[in-house]
Design an enzyme around this catalytic site. Structure first.
Site, PDB file in Angstrom:
ATOM      1  N   MET A   1      -5.511   0.555   3.134  1.00 43.20           N
ATOM      2  CA  MET A   1      -4.947   1.855   3.391  1.00 43.20           C
ATOM      3  C   MET A   1      -5.088   2.704   2.131  1.00 43.20           C
ATOM      4  O   MET A   1      -4.550   2.358   1.087  1.00 43.20           O
ATOM      5  CB  MET A   1      -3.477   1.679   3.792  1.00 43.20           C
ATOM      6  CG  MET A   1      -2.606   2.831   3.478  1.00 43.20           C
ATOM      7  SD  MET A   1      -0.890   2.701   3.982  1.00 43.20           S
ATOM      8  CE  MET A   1      -0.472   1.011   3.843  1.00 43.20           C
ATOM      9  N   PRO A   2      -5.815   3.838   2.204  1.00 42.04           N
ATOM     10  CA  PRO A   2      -5.935   4.718   1.044  1.00 42.04           C
ATOM     11  C   PRO A   2      -4.605   5.397   0.713  1.00 42.04           C
ATOM     12  O   PRO A   2      -3.858   5.802   1.599  1.00 42.04           O
ATOM     13  CB  PRO A   2      -6.968   5.755   1.485  1.00 42.04           C
ATOM     14  CG  PRO A   2      -7.716   5.106   2.588  1.00 42.04           C
ATOM     15  CD  PRO A   2      -6.721   4.219   3.276  1.00 42.04           C
ATOM     16  N   PHE A   3      -4.341   5.504  -0.570  1.00 38.08           N
ATOM     17  CA  PHE A   3      -3.143   6.173  -1.079  1.00 38.08           C
ATOM     18  C   PHE A   3      -3.634   7.248  -2.045  1.00 38.08           C
ATOM     19  O   PHE A   3      -4.278   6.938  -3.044  1.00 38.08           O
ATOM     20  CB  PHE A   3      -2.250   5.173  -1.812  1.00 38.08           C
ATOM     21  CG  PHE A   3      -0.984   5.773  -2.350  1.00 38.08           C
ATOM     22  CD1 PHE A   3       0.180   5.729  -1.618  1.00 38.08           C
ATOM     23  CD2 PHE A   3      -0.967   6.381  -3.594  1.00 38.08           C
ATOM     24  CE1 PHE A   3       1.357   6.274  -2.116  1.00 38.08           C
ATOM     25  CE2 PHE A   3       0.191   6.929  -4.107  1.00 38.08           C
ATOM     26  CZ  PHE A   3       1.360   6.876  -3.359  1.00 38.08           C
TER      27      PHE A   3
ATOM     28  N   ALA B   1      -3.637   5.875   8.686  1.00 36.81           N
ATOM     29  CA  ALA B   1      -3.779   4.847   7.650  1.00 36.81           C
ATOM     30  C   ALA B   1      -3.856   5.451   6.245  1.00 36.81           C
ATOM     31  O   ALA B   1      -3.961   4.722   5.269  1.00 36.81           O
ATOM     32  CB  ALA B   1      -5.030   4.009   7.917  1.00 36.81           C
TER      33      ALA B   1
ATOM     34  N   TRP C   1      -2.265   7.739   3.215  1.00 30.21           N
ATOM     35  CA  TRP C   1      -1.021   8.260   2.652  1.00 30.21           C
ATOM     36  C   TRP C   1      -1.355   9.289   1.580  1.00 30.21           C
ATOM     37  O   TRP C   1      -2.224   9.057   0.745  1.00 30.21           O
ATOM     38  CB  TRP C   1      -0.199   7.150   2.030  1.00 30.21           C
ATOM     39  CG  TRP C   1       0.353   6.146   2.990  1.00 30.21           C
ATOM     40  CD1 TRP C   1      -0.027   5.924   4.283  1.00 30.21           C
ATOM     41  CD2 TRP C   1       1.391   5.220   2.728  1.00 30.21           C
ATOM     42  NE1 TRP C   1       0.701   4.919   4.831  1.00 30.21           N
ATOM     43  CE2 TRP C   1       1.590   4.462   3.885  1.00 30.21           C
ATOM     44  CE3 TRP C   1       2.165   4.948   1.613  1.00 30.21           C
ATOM     45  CZ2 TRP C   1       2.542   3.460   3.965  1.00 30.21           C
ATOM     46  CZ3 TRP C   1       3.120   3.947   1.690  1.00 30.21           C
ATOM     47  CH2 TRP C   1       3.303   3.217   2.870  1.00 30.21           C
TER      48      TRP C   1
END
Length: 71
Positions: free
Chosen positions: A1-3, A38, A40
Site C-alpha cells: 500500500m503506497p503511503f 489502497a 494513503w
C-alpha cells in the site's frame, strides 16, 4: 500500500488539499495499477517559520515579497 506524505505550508484551504490528494491518488493508481482505496495520502502543515529555502525562512521570503509588491 503506497503511503504519500505531503508537507505543505500551513494555511492552504482544505479544498486545495482535497484536490492535491485526488490527483496524487489518481496518478499512483494509474501508474501502479492499484485501487484508489489502497493509497494513503497524509498532509503535514508546516509553519512558515519552520520552513527554509536555503538558509532563509519562508516567512521572511514572504515578507520581502510583500514589501516589493507594495512599492
Amino acid at each position: 500500500m503506497p503511503f504519500v506524505s505531503v508537507k505543505i505550508l500551513k494555511g492552504h484551504p482544505q479544498e486545495r488539499k482535497d484536490e492535491i490528494s485526488r490527483r496524487v491518488t489518481e496518478a499512483i493508481s494509474e501508474v501502479a495499477s492499484l485501487p484508489k482505496e489502497a493509497i494513503w495520502v497524509v498532509f503535514e502543515d508546516v509553519e512558515a517559520e519552520d520552513w527554509y529555502v536555503g538558509s532563509e525562512r519562508v516567512s521572511e521570503l514572504k515578507k520581502k515579497a510583500a514589501e516589493r509588491s507594495a512599492r
